[in-house]
Scaffold this active site. Structure first.
Site, short mmCIF file in Angstrom:
data_model
loop_
_atom_site.label_atom_id
_atom_site.label_comp_id
_atom_site.label_asym_id
_atom_site.label_seq_id
_atom_site.Cartn_x
_atom_site.Cartn_y
_atom_site.Cartn_z
N GLU A 115 20.41 49.36 -58.48
CA GLU A 115 21.40 48.89 -57.56
C GLU A 115 22.57 49.89 -57.38
OE1 GLU A 115 22.98 45.03 -57.97
OE2 GLU A 115 21.07 43.91 -58.22
N HIS A 166 29.04 44.29 -60.13
CA HIS A 166 27.99 43.17 -59.92
C HIS A 166 27.46 42.91 -61.42
CE1 HIS A 166 24.03 41.85 -58.53
NE2 HIS A 166 24.77 40.68 -58.64
#
Ligand SMILES: *[C@@H]1O[C@H](CO)[C@@H](O)[C@H](O)[C@H]1NC(C)=O
Ligand SMILES: *[C@@H]1O[C@H](CO)[C@@H](O)[C@H](O)[C@H]1NC(C)=O
Ligand SMILES: *[C@@H]1O[C@H](CO)[C@@H](O)[C@H](O)[C@H]1NC(C)=O
Ligand SMILES: *[C@@H]1O[C@H](CO)[C@@H](O)[C@H](O)[C@H]1NC(C)=O
Length: 298
Positions: A115, A166
């Site tokens: 990501e 995250h």
């Protein structure tokens, strides 16, 4: 005569104030600036498929265009192009006189599923003056925090940093528990005490019990203030979890500069009147947001 004095006295006071404050021309145009809005948004698996979903993009454009700075999380795109394409569309369709620029992290993650984080920011109001990809020598983080330092001439708080994270859901406790170390490092590197931790920390429900939560260093240390509380719901649909959070230090300038009652979860399904299906196609998370006071000379 009397009228002249009425005009003259305020004028003299005004000139006097400006003289005390210093350079007149420098103050010009910097008085009473409007606030800016900062968001953090996990756009669940953002990449080619989501970009090519014709229903989703116009709604993403509306959501993102609310912000002057927005941390985008969960960009999964090996071509590393779709976040740029999305920002292109935002730039071309809304607030065209104040387009977004962006900085994007490396692709992060231990497995092949990687990501990226991105910060979209409007250069009309803020500039990026430094970036820092956390050096995770102990391999604590699935996606090590990506931080950016901003400078602004239109805000009371001229300099501040944002730490974006995250967490890996199953490692939420371990990762959040290490955030005080990251905070200290970022504070040192950026040379400002004004640091905001932002992002999908997975800090609730099955990933972080109340018992574990109260054992977190960054919870026990009362220097830190969590701005999204445990009862809030940052998830779309029937789940009710406060996964996404903002955390600041009490003695930084953040608390004085956040507008009262401006810390929100942005319920885009309600606000944009979307069907449950469409809302779910956009993300499983709502953005969280706050507003920062503009510069005010008087
Ligand atoms: C618009 O969006 C792109 C993203 O591709 C960005 O790089 C660019 O600086 C933005 N601004 C303008 C004026 O196009
Ligand atoms: C945005 O506008 C620029 C300049 O007019 C254009 O080159 C670009 O193709 C547009 N992009 C999109 C996605 O509409
Ligand atoms: C949490 O925040 C919400 C929204 O601001 C508020 O309505 C609620 O009372 C707060 N709950 C607690 C326990 O502080
Ligand atoms: C905030 O407190 C910490 C210690 O808890 C201290 O190191 C730091 O200098 C303080 N920052 C400000 C802006 O007062």
């Amino acid at each position: 005569m009397g009228r002249g004095i009425h005009v003259l006295v305020p004028l003299l006071l005004w000139v006097g104030l400006l003289t005390v404050r210093g350079d007149v021309s420098e103050l010009d145009g910097l008085r009473d600036q409007p606030p800016i809005r900062i968001g953090a948004f996990n756009i669940q698996i953002f990449g080619k498929n989501k970009f090519n979903d014709p229903g989703v993009v116009p709604e993403l454009v509306k959501i993102l265009s609310r912000y002057d700075i927005v941390l985008v999380q969960e960009i999964r795109d090996s071509s590393e192009t779709y976040i740029h394409k999305l920002v292109d569309v935002v730039n071309n369709s809304t607030r065209q006189d104040e387009p977004f620029s962006l900085v994007v992290s490396q692709r992060l993650g231990r497995s092949t599923s990687k990501e990226q984080y991105a910060y979209l920011y409007r250069q009309k109001y803020v500039n990026v003056v430094a970036q820092y990809q956390y050096e995770d020598t102990q391999d604590i983080f699935e996606r090590p925090p990506y931080s950016v330092k901003f400078h602004s001439d239109v805000l009371e708080m001229h300099e501040f940093g944002i730490i974006g994270l995250h967490t890996k859901p199953d490692a939420a406790f371990t990762e959040i528990d290490a955030l005080n170390v990251v905070y200290d490092e970022v504070e040192k590197r950026f040379g400002t005490p004004n640091i905001l931790i932002a992002g999908d920390l997975n800090a609730d429900c099955s990933y972080l019990s109340r018992t574990k939560m109260s054992a977190l260093s960054i919870r026990q240390d009362s220097d830190y203030r969590w701005l999204i509380n445990d009862s809030q719901d940052t998830t779309v649909g029937s789940t009710d979890c406060a996964y996404d959070r903002f955390i600041v230090k009490r003695n930084s300038s953040w608390l004085d500069n956040i507008l009262p009652n401006s810390v929100h979860v942005f319920l885009y399904d309600d606000e944009l009147q979307l069907t449950e299906d469409l809302a779910g196609s956009i993300s499983d998370h709502y953005p969280i947001e706050l507003q920062l006071r503009g510069k005010c000379e008087f």
